[in-house]
Motif scaffolding. Structure first.
Motif, PDB file in Angstrom:
ATOM      1  N   LEU A   1       0.803  -0.698 -11.356  1.00  0.00           N
ATOM      2  CA  LEU A   1       1.007  -0.762  -9.912  1.00  0.00           C
ATOM      3  C   LEU A   1       0.078  -1.781  -9.254  1.00  0.00           C
ATOM      4  O   LEU A   1      -1.070  -1.945  -9.678  1.00  0.00           O
ATOM      5  CB  LEU A   1       0.740   0.607  -9.283  1.00  0.00           C
ATOM      6  N   PRO A   2       0.533  -2.456  -8.197  1.00  0.00           N
ATOM      7  CA  PRO A   2      -0.376  -3.283  -7.405  1.00  0.00           C
ATOM      8  C   PRO A   2      -1.509  -2.428  -6.852  1.00  0.00           C
ATOM      9  O   PRO A   2      -1.294  -1.280  -6.449  1.00  0.00           O
ATOM     10  CB  PRO A   2       0.526  -3.803  -6.275  1.00  0.00           C
ATOM     11  N   GLY A   3      -2.723  -2.967  -6.859  1.00  0.00           N
ATOM     12  CA  GLY A   3      -3.874  -2.239  -6.324  1.00  0.00           C
ATOM     13  C   GLY A   3      -4.203  -0.996  -7.118  1.00  0.00           C
ATOM     14  O   GLY A   3      -4.507   0.064  -6.542  1.00  0.00           O
ATOM     15  N   ALA A   4      -4.176  -1.103  -8.460  1.00  0.00           N
ATOM     16  CA  ALA A   4      -4.347   0.068  -9.331  1.00  0.00           C
ATOM     17  C   ALA A   4      -5.611   0.872  -9.011  1.00  0.00           C
ATOM     18  O   ALA A   4      -5.613   2.104  -9.123  1.00  0.00           O
ATOM     19  CB  ALA A   4      -4.365  -0.381 -10.793  1.00  0.00           C
ATOM     20  N   ALA A   5      -6.656   0.206  -8.585  1.00  0.00           N
ATOM     21  CA  ALA A   5      -7.927   0.891  -8.337  1.00  0.00           C
ATOM     22  C   ALA A   5      -7.849   1.867  -7.162  1.00  0.00           C
ATOM     23  O   ALA A   5      -8.704   2.762  -7.038  1.00  0.00           O
ATOM     24  CB  ALA A   5      -9.026  -0.145  -8.071  1.00  0.00           C
ATOM     25  N   TYR A   6      -6.844   1.734  -6.304  1.00  0.00           N
ATOM     26  CA  TYR A   6      -6.734   2.593  -5.123  1.00  0.00           C
ATOM     27  C   TYR A   6      -5.886   3.841  -5.364  1.00  0.00           C
ATOM     28  O   TYR A   6      -5.704   4.650  -4.457  1.00  0.00           O
ATOM     29  CB  TYR A   6      -6.123   1.807  -3.961  1.00  0.00           C
ATOM     30  N   HIS A   7      -5.357   3.992  -6.579  1.00  0.00           N
ATOM     31  CA  HIS A   7      -4.458   5.109  -6.856  1.00  0.00           C
ATOM     32  C   HIS A   7      -5.114   6.120  -7.786  1.00  0.00           C
ATOM     33  O   HIS A   7      -5.982   5.776  -8.590  1.00  0.00           O
ATOM     34  CB  HIS A   7      -3.159   4.598  -7.475  1.00  0.00           C
ATOM     35  N   GLN A   8      -4.680   7.367  -7.696  1.00  0.00           N
ATOM     36  CA  GLN A   8      -5.210   8.401  -8.569  1.00  0.00           C
ATOM     37  C   GLN A   8      -4.089   9.298  -9.070  1.00  0.00           C
ATOM     38  O   GLN A   8      -3.010   9.367  -8.472  1.00  0.00           O
ATOM     39  CB  GLN A   8      -6.271   9.232  -7.835  1.00  0.00           C
ATOM     40  N   VAL A   9      -4.359   9.989 -10.176  1.00  0.00           N
ATOM     41  CA  VAL A   9      -3.375  10.847 -10.825  1.00  0.00           C
ATOM     42  C   VAL A   9      -3.883  12.279 -10.832  1.00  0.00           C
ATOM     43  O   VAL A   9      -5.054  12.531 -11.130  1.00  0.00           O
ATOM     44  CB  VAL A   9      -3.104  10.373 -12.274  1.00  0.00           C
ATOM     45  N   MET A  10      -3.011  13.210 -10.490  1.00  0.00           N
ATOM     46  CA  MET A  10      -3.314  14.632 -10.599  1.00  0.00           C
ATOM     47  C   MET A  10      -2.188  15.302 -11.384  1.00  0.00           C
ATOM     48  O   MET A  10      -1.036  15.304 -10.931  1.00  0.00           O
ATOM     49  CB  MET A  10      -3.455  15.273  -9.209  1.00  0.00           C
ATOM     50  N   THR A  11      -2.544  15.843 -12.541  1.00  0.00           N
ATOM     51  CA  THR A  11      -1.539  16.433 -13.421  1.00  0.00           C
ATOM     52  C   THR A  11      -1.432  17.939 -13.189  1.00  0.00           C
ATOM     53  O   THR A  11      -2.440  18.630 -13.076  1.00  0.00           O
ATOM     54  CB  THR A  11      -1.890  16.168 -14.895  1.00  0.00           C
ATOM     55  N   VAL A  12      -0.198  18.413 -13.101  1.00  0.00           N
ATOM     56  CA  VAL A  12       0.063  19.853 -13.008  1.00  0.00           C
ATOM     57  C   VAL A  12       0.990  20.228 -14.164  1.00  0.00           C
ATOM     58  O   VAL A  12       1.754  19.405 -14.646  1.00  0.00           O
ATOM     59  CB  VAL A  12       0.717  20.238 -11.661  1.00  0.00           C
TER      60      VAL A  12
END
Length: 270
Positions: free
Chosen positions: A49-60
């Motif tokens: 994704l563009p701007g990868a550093a600004y995104h986060q993942v939360m797994t359920v």
């Protein structure tokens, strides 16, 4: 709504529409919280994704009550949300008599209860001009044979969206409901694809659907239904439902042929 630097929580992020939405949002400068069952797939998605550093993942694992409560607790200590996109969903294309109790529960829980629970849990975590986006379906307006439980879940989601929108009318928060028609994703079983081919039912790409959802967000449009003639049939079904009854009865033999099969049902959007 301009999406630059907006914090957006997206469920079902590893599915077809979810991934397309992630790219559309990230390309417009949004900061994403990707929520879903497939952690490895979402981690790989973030890298692209563009701007990868600004995104986060939360797994359920199951979007359980405890997991939703934990998600709320984590977000309590982070900047407020601008947009919640309830996109996770599942479906089972089968005659009701062929569906297990588990099939029934999964559709009602994932498609209806989870969006309601998430919205309830996060409603006080929005910025003043926040937005809840519920991804429904044209089948939330038209009951279709073989999709009785899926239709029930999406009818309910549409009703929830409409009522909550009116409930929040004196606040800055908007509730947006977008109803795609058939979309080319892994959610579709082999039986569904073949039936749609024989009946001449059209479907859209996840990328196009995602672009229409983005437009609805940007314009803060409360209701969007995608596809023609589906939008037309929604109006006919509301005014003259017997006409739609008769049109679907003429297709019933073909629908039965596939809805009664034992082919693997559609996969979950996670």
């Amino acid at each position: 709504m301009k999406l630059t630097n907006k914090r957006v929580l997206l469920t079902g992020a590893s599915g077809g529409i979810g991934q397309a939405l992630a790219f559309e949002l990230a390309s417009r400068g949004a900061h994403l919280i990707l929520v879903g069952r497939n952690g490895p797939a979402m981690n790989e998605l973030v890298k692209r994704l563009p701007g990868a550093a600004y995104h986060q993942v939360m797994t359920v694992k199951h979007y359980s009550h405890d997991e939703i409560s934990e998600l709320r607790e984590v977000l309590q200590y982070e900047p407020r949300l601008d947009v919640l996109i309830n996109n996770a969903g599942t479906q089972c294309f089968r005659w009701l008599e062929k569906q297990s109790f588990g099939d029934i529960h999964a559709q009602l829980y994932t498609n209806t209860e989870v969006p309601i629970l998430l919205t309830r849990a996060l409603l006080d975590r929005f910025n003043a001009e926040g937005m809840v986006v519920n991804v429904g379906s044209i089948m939330g307006d038209i009951g279709y044979p073989g999709y009785s439980l899926y239709c029930a879940s999406k009818f309910a989601l549409r009703g929830f969206s409409e009522a909550l929108s009116r409930e929040l009318a004196d606040t800055g928060i908007r509730v947006v409901y977008v109803a795609p028609r058939a979309t080319d994703t892994s959610l579709n079983s082999e039986a569904m694809v073949e039936m749609n081919r024989l009946l001449g039912n059209k479907s859209d790409s996840p990328q196009w659907v995602a672009s229409q959802i983005i437009t609805a967000i940007q314009k803060r449009r409360l209701r969007t239904r995608l596809g023609f003639p589906e939008r037309f049939f929604v109006k006919i079904n509301a005014l003259l439902p017997t006409l739609v009854d008769n049109a679907l009865i003429r297709k019933l033999a073909v629908i039965q042929q596939f809805a009664r099969t034992s082919l693997k049902p559609g996969a979950k959007k996670s």
